[in-house]
Design a protein around this motif. Structure first.
Motif, PDB file in Angstrom:
ATOM      1  N   ILE A 346       0.874  -1.166   0.000  1.00 40.08           N
ATOM      2  CA  ILE A 346       0.000   0.000   0.000  1.00 40.08           C
ATOM      3  C   ILE A 346       0.912   1.217   0.000  1.00 40.08           C
ATOM      4  O   ILE A 346       2.113   1.113   0.261  1.00 40.08           O
ATOM      5  CB  ILE A 346      -0.939   0.018   1.220  1.00 40.08           C
ATOM      6  CG1 ILE A 346      -0.137   0.002   2.534  1.00 40.08           C
ATOM      7  CG2 ILE A 346      -1.906  -1.151   1.158  1.00 40.08           C
ATOM      8  CD1 ILE A 346      -0.996   0.127   3.787  1.00 40.08           C
ATOM      9  N   ASP A 347       0.359   2.385  -0.303  1.00 37.61           N
ATOM     10  CA  ASP A 347       1.196   3.575  -0.393  1.00 37.61           C
ATOM     11  C   ASP A 347       1.635   4.070   0.971  1.00 37.61           C
ATOM     12  O   ASP A 347       2.822   4.310   1.212  1.00 37.61           O
ATOM     13  CB  ASP A 347       0.444   4.690  -1.130  1.00 37.61           C
ATOM     14  CG  ASP A 347       1.291   5.939  -1.307  1.00 37.61           C
ATOM     15  OD1 ASP A 347       2.414   5.821  -1.839  1.00 37.61           O
ATOM     16  OD2 ASP A 347       0.852   7.020  -0.878  1.00 37.61           O
ATOM     17  N   ALA A 348       0.686   4.218   1.902  1.00 40.51           N
ATOM     18  CA  ALA A 348       1.029   4.763   3.217  1.00 40.51           C
ATOM     19  C   ALA A 348      -0.127   4.598   4.178  1.00 40.51           C
ATOM     20  O   ALA A 348      -1.286   4.445   3.764  1.00 40.51           O
ATOM     21  CB  ALA A 348       1.395   6.246   3.112  1.00 40.51           C
ATOM     22  N   VAL A 349       0.188   4.626   5.460  1.00 43.52           N
ATOM     23  CA  VAL A 349      -0.826   4.677   6.516  1.00 43.52           C
ATOM     24  C   VAL A 349      -0.920   6.122   6.976  1.00 43.52           C
ATOM     25  O   VAL A 349       0.076   6.726   7.361  1.00 43.52           O
ATOM     26  CB  VAL A 349      -0.453   3.760   7.698  1.00 43.52           C
ATOM     27  CG1 VAL A 349      -1.484   3.891   8.819  1.00 43.52           C
ATOM     28  CG2 VAL A 349      -0.349   2.312   7.240  1.00 43.52           C
ATOM     29  N   GLU A 350      -2.113   6.684   6.910  1.00 46.00           N
ATOM     30  CA  GLU A 350      -2.283   8.100   7.221  1.00 46.00           C
ATOM     31  C   GLU A 350      -2.487   8.371   8.709  1.00 46.00           C
ATOM     32  O   GLU A 350      -2.331   9.484   9.166  1.00 46.00           O
ATOM     33  CB  GLU A 350      -3.474   8.675   6.440  1.00 46.00           C
ATOM     34  CG  GLU A 350      -3.272   8.693   4.934  1.00 46.00           C
ATOM     35  CD  GLU A 350      -2.266   9.731   4.504  1.00 46.00           C
ATOM     36  OE1 GLU A 350      -1.862  10.578   5.329  1.00 46.00           O
ATOM     37  OE2 GLU A 350      -1.857   9.697   3.333  1.00 46.00           O
ATOM     38  N   GLY A 351      -2.866   7.365   9.456  1.00 46.27           N
ATOM     39  CA  GLY A 351      -3.004   7.598  10.885  1.00 46.27           C
ATOM     40  C   GLY A 351      -4.361   7.194  11.425  1.00 46.27           C
ATOM     41  O   GLY A 351      -5.233   6.717  10.706  1.00 46.27           O
ATOM     42  N   ARG A 352      -4.513   7.375  12.714  1.00 48.74           N
ATOM     43  CA  ARG A 352      -5.745   7.025  13.392  1.00 48.74           C
ATOM     44  C   ARG A 352      -6.887   7.923  12.951  1.00 48.74           C
ATOM     45  O   ARG A 352      -6.684   9.035  12.476  1.00 48.74           O
ATOM     46  CB  ARG A 352      -5.556   7.163  14.907  1.00 48.74           C
ATOM     47  CG  ARG A 352      -4.675   6.088  15.503  1.00 48.74           C
ATOM     48  CD  ARG A 352      -5.370   4.743  15.492  1.00 48.74           C
ATOM     49  NE  ARG A 352      -4.575   3.726  16.141  1.00 48.74           N
ATOM     50  CZ  ARG A 352      -4.958   2.465  16.259  1.00 48.74           C
ATOM     51  NH1 ARG A 352      -6.097   2.075  15.764  1.00 48.74           N
ATOM     52  NH2 ARG A 352      -4.189   1.583  16.862  1.00 48.74           N
ATOM     53  N   GLU A 353      -8.118   7.429  13.162  1.00 47.15           N
ATOM     54  CA  GLU A 353      -9.308   8.190  12.792  1.00 47.15           C
ATOM     55  C   GLU A 353      -9.294   9.548  13.482  1.00 47.15           C
ATOM     56  O   GLU A 353      -9.704  10.544  12.906  1.00 47.15           O
ATOM     57  CB  GLU A 353     -10.554   7.412  13.165  1.00 47.15           C
ATOM     58  CG  GLU A 353     -11.829   8.102  12.752  1.00 47.15           C
ATOM     59  CD  GLU A 353     -13.027   7.214  12.936  1.00 47.15           C
ATOM     60  OE1 GLU A 353     -14.041   7.496  12.287  1.00 47.15           O
ATOM     61  OE2 GLU A 353     -12.966   6.256  13.720  1.00 47.15           O
ATOM     62  N   MET A 354      -8.819   9.614  14.713  1.00 44.06           N
ATOM     63  CA  MET A 354      -8.815  10.881  15.434  1.00 44.06           C
ATOM     64  C   MET A 354      -7.811  11.872  14.851  1.00 44.06           C
ATOM     65  O   MET A 354      -7.867  13.048  15.145  1.00 44.06           O
ATOM     66  CB  MET A 354      -8.512  10.657  16.906  1.00 44.06           C
ATOM     67  CG  MET A 354      -7.100  10.161  17.198  1.00 44.06           C
ATOM     68  SD  MET A 354      -6.672  10.327  18.941  1.00 44.06           S
ATOM     69  CE  MET A 354      -7.933   9.328  19.703  1.00 44.06           C
ATOM     70  N   SER A 355      -6.867  11.392  14.017  1.00 41.04           N
ATOM     71  CA  SER A 355      -5.882  12.300  13.459  1.00 41.04           C
ATOM     72  C   SER A 355      -6.315  12.864  12.115  1.00 41.04           C
ATOM     73  O   SER A 355      -5.599  13.624  11.498  1.00 41.04           O
ATOM     74  CB  SER A 355      -4.534  11.594  13.312  1.00 41.04           C
ATOM     75  OG  SER A 355      -4.599  10.605  12.306  1.00 41.04           O
ATOM     76  N   ILE A 356      -7.494  12.484  11.641  1.00 42.74           N
ATOM     77  CA  ILE A 356      -8.029  12.983  10.380  1.00 42.74           C
ATOM     78  C   ILE A 356      -9.072  14.050  10.664  1.00 42.74           C
ATOM     79  O   ILE A 356     -10.013  13.824  11.411  1.00 42.74           O
ATOM     80  CB  ILE A 356      -8.674  11.839   9.565  1.00 42.74           C
ATOM     81  CG1 ILE A 356      -7.686  10.693   9.358  1.00 42.74           C
ATOM     82  CG2 ILE A 356      -9.208  12.357   8.245  1.00 42.74           C
ATOM     83  CD1 ILE A 356      -6.516  11.020   8.493  1.00 42.74           C
ATOM     84  N   PHE A 357      -8.903  15.239  10.083  1.00 41.75           N
ATOM     85  CA  PHE A 357      -9.903  16.297  10.236  1.00 41.75           C
ATOM     86  C   PHE A 357     -10.966  16.154   9.146  1.00 41.75           C
ATOM     87  O   PHE A 357     -10.696  15.637   8.060  1.00 41.75           O
ATOM     88  CB  PHE A 357      -9.248  17.672  10.130  1.00 41.75           C
ATOM     89  CG  PHE A 357      -8.548  18.104  11.396  1.00 41.75           C
ATOM     90  CD1 PHE A 357      -8.322  17.223  12.440  1.00 41.75           C
ATOM     91  CD2 PHE A 357      -8.101  19.416  11.544  1.00 41.75           C
ATOM     92  CE1 PHE A 357      -7.672  17.615  13.602  1.00 41.75           C
ATOM     93  CE2 PHE A 357      -7.443  19.827  12.695  1.00 41.75           C
ATOM     94  CZ  PHE A 357      -7.234  18.930  13.725  1.00 41.75           C
TER      95      PHE A 357
END
Length: 473
Positions: A346-357
C-alpha cells in the motif's frame, strides 16, 4: 560470532513454539510468486471463516446471512458482504465472539492500545502468538536486523517497559537478544544527553523506536551537531512516520529508516523496505482492505479506512475489523514492489481516525498536511511541540509549546491561513500555549485530534465490494 541466534532458535523449538517454522514459511512465501502467496492467503481465509461458522456463535448466523458459508463450504466471492466488526460489537458480543473450542488453544487476554478511546479486550492464543512473533521477526529483517546482533530499543510504553527498574525477566531477555532499552516515555535534556553517550558507546547495529521518540532524539542531536554512530537500520513504529520525519532521521543517523504499522489487536500489518515506495502487507497473517465510506475499494493512491481480518486467531476470530486507521492504496495501482518481494504494498498509513480532520461537506484532511506546514514549512525552531484539535467543523484549537516568543507571534497569521485553506474561510483558529503536550499512555504522540461529536464514517453491517487484495474464489 553471533552465538545468540542458534540459542534463541533452540529455546523456541524446545518450548514447543512454531515461531521458527512460521518464519521459514513466511520467508518462502515472500520470496516466491505473488500468485502463490495470494492462493495461500485465500486458503487461510477460507479456513478461518469455516472455523468461525462452526465454532463461533456470533459468526454462524452472520456468515450464513452474508452467503460466505453455503452447505458448510466457504464462498469467498461473498466475503465483501460480511458486516463490519466494530470495537463496540466486540465489547457487547464478547462471549459470542469467543470460539467454543477456545479452552484447547492455550488462550490469553490482550487489549487494544487505547489510542482511539477506551481499550478493548480480545482473546488470542499460542498459535496466533507464534505467527505474530514470526511476522514481527521477519519485518525486522527489512531493516537489516539479524537476531542476536547489537540492538538498541528506544521505547516508552508503561505497559511494555518497567519505569525506573527493569524486572529480572526483562534483563534476561535483553541479554539473550543483545539488546539495550532506553525509556523515551518522558525524556529530559539530561536523558537525551545520556542516551547520546549510550548510543555511541554501545554502537548498535540496529535500532527500534517509537516514531515521536526517535524524532525528538534526532532533533536534539541535529541541533547540537553531535556525531553519531550509524547503525545498519532504524525501524520506527507506534505512530505515523511522515516523509519529513524519515528524512530527518536518515540525515542525523546516516542509515535507512523503515516504518512498521501494527496494533495490539492484530499485530504488525505492514512494513516499508529499502525502496521507500510503500509498505508491504502481511498476507500470511492478515487480509487487509482499504475501503471508502460506502465500503467499496478505493482507487489507486486514494485514501480509505482500514479493515483487517486476522488469519491466525481461531480463539476469537477478528473478521473485517474496523481498526480506526486510514491508509492509501498503491499509487500506481500495482501491488508489487520493485524490491522483488511477493507481499503486496500500500502507499502509506495516514493515521488514526482521530488524526483525520473533517469538513462539513464531508472532505477529509490528513494530519500530514498540518505536520508538514507547522512542523516543517513554518517552524524555524520557534515551536517545540504542537497539536491541533478540531473542536467543530469550523473551529480548530492549536496547542503549542513555544521556544521563541517573537518568531511564534509572527507565524500566527500564516498558521491561521494554512488552516483555513483546507478547513474553510469560516473556520475559527484559536491558540493555546502550554508547557508540554504529553503522549498517550501507550506512548503514541498525536499531532492532530478530531473531537467532532459524531464522526462521519462506515456503520457496522454496511456492504460493499472486495478490497486491496481481494479473494478470488
Amino acid at each position: 560470532m553471533n552465538w545468540r541466534r542458534p540459542i534463541l532458535g533452540a529455546i523456541a523449538t524446545l518450548s514447543g513454539s512454531r515461531i521458527i517454522n512460521n518464519l521459514h514459511k513466511i520467508k518462502a512465501l515472500d520470496t516466491g510468486s505473488p500468485a502463490d502467496l495470494r492462493r495461500f492467503q485465500e486458503e487461510k481465509l477460507a479456513q478461518l471463516v469455516t472455523h468461525a461458522w462452526q465454532h463461533v456463535p456470533y459468526y454462524r448466523e452472520v456468515l450464513e446471512g452474508a452467503g460466505v458459508i453455503k452447505n458448510g463450504h466457504a464462498r469467498l466471492n461473498n466475503f465483501n458482504r460480511v458486516p463490519i466488526l466494530t470495537k463496540d460489537i466486540v465489547k457487547k458480543a464478547f462471549d459470542n465472539l469467543t470460539s467454543l473450542d477456545c479452552k484447547k488453544r492455550q488462550w490469553f487476554y490482550n487489549t487494544s492500545g487505547g489510542s482511539t478511546g477506551e481499550p478493548v479486550r480480545f482473546i488470542q492464543d499460542k498459535a496466533y502468538a507464534d505467527w505474530n512473533y514470526a511476522n514481527k521477526i521477519y519485518y525486522k529483517t527489512y531493516a537489516h536486523q539479524v537476531i542476536g546482533d547489537k540492538e538498541l530499543r528506544l521505547w516508552g510504553s508503561e505497559r511494555d517497559l518497567m519505569v525506573g527498574q527493569e524486572h529480572i525477566k526483562t534483563r534476561l531477555v535483553n541479554y539473550l537478544y543483545n539488546r539495550k532499552e532506553l525509556n523515551t516515555f518522558k525524556m529530559t535534556l539530561a536523558d537525551l544527553s545520556r542516551y547520546v553517550q549510550i548510543w555511541n558507546a554501545y554502537q548498535p547495529r540496529w535500532v527500534e523506536s517509537y516514531v515521536d521518540g526517535m524524532v525528538e532524539f534526532a532533533t536534539y542531536v541535529e541541533k547540537r551537531g553531535i556525531p553519531m554512530h550509524a547503525p545498519a537500520g532504524i525501524l520506527t513504529s507506534t505512530g505515523t512516520l511522515f516523509p519529513e520525519m524519515r528524512d530527518k532521521i536518515k540525515s542525523v543517523f546516516g542509515c535507512g529508516v523503515y516504518n512498521r504499522y501494527g496494533s495490539r489487536e492484530v499485530g504488525d500489518m505492514a512494513c516499508s523496505c529499502d525502496r521507500e515506495a510503500g509498505m508491504h502487507l502481511s498476507p500470511w497473517h492478515h487480509y487487509l482492505e482499504i475501503l471508502d465510506t460506502a465500503l467499496r475499494p478505493v482507487g489507486p493512491g486514494e485514501m480509505g479506512k482500514v479493515y483487517v481480518t486476522a488469519l491466525n486467531n481461531y480463539s476469537m476470530p477478528i473478521i473485517r475489523y474496523d481498526i480506526g486507521d486510514f491508509a492509501r492504496s498503491a499509487k500506481s495501482g500495482e501491488e508489487t514492489c520493485e524490491c522483488g518481494r511477493a507481499a503486496p504494498v500500500i502507499d502509506a498509513v495516514e493515521g488514526r481516525e482521530m488524526s483525520i480532520f473533517r469538513t462539513r461537506d464531508g472532505r477529509v484532511v490528513p494530519g500530514q498536511y498540518f505536520i508538514h506546514f507547522l512542523g516543517v514549512v513554518l517552524n524555524k525552531g520557534h515551536i517545540k511541540k504542537f497539536q491541533l484539535v478540531q473542536k467543530d467543523y469550523e473551529e480548530v484549537n492549536v496547542k503549542v509549546v513555544v521556544s521563541n516568543r517573537q518568531a511564534f507571534e509572527q507565524s500566527k497569521g500564516q498558521i491561521v491561513e494554512i488552516t483555513k485553506k483546507v478547513m474553510g474561510t469560516a473556520c475559527k483558529v484559536y491558540f493555546e500555549e502550554t508547557t508540554d503536550i504529553p503522549p498517550l499512555a501507550s506512548g503514541k504522540y498525536i499531532y492532530t485530534v478530531c473531537e467532532l461529536p459524531e464522526m462521519t464514517g462506515v456503520r457496522a453491517g454496511s456492504r460493499g465490494n472486495t478490497s486491496v487484495r481481494g479473494p478470488r474464489r
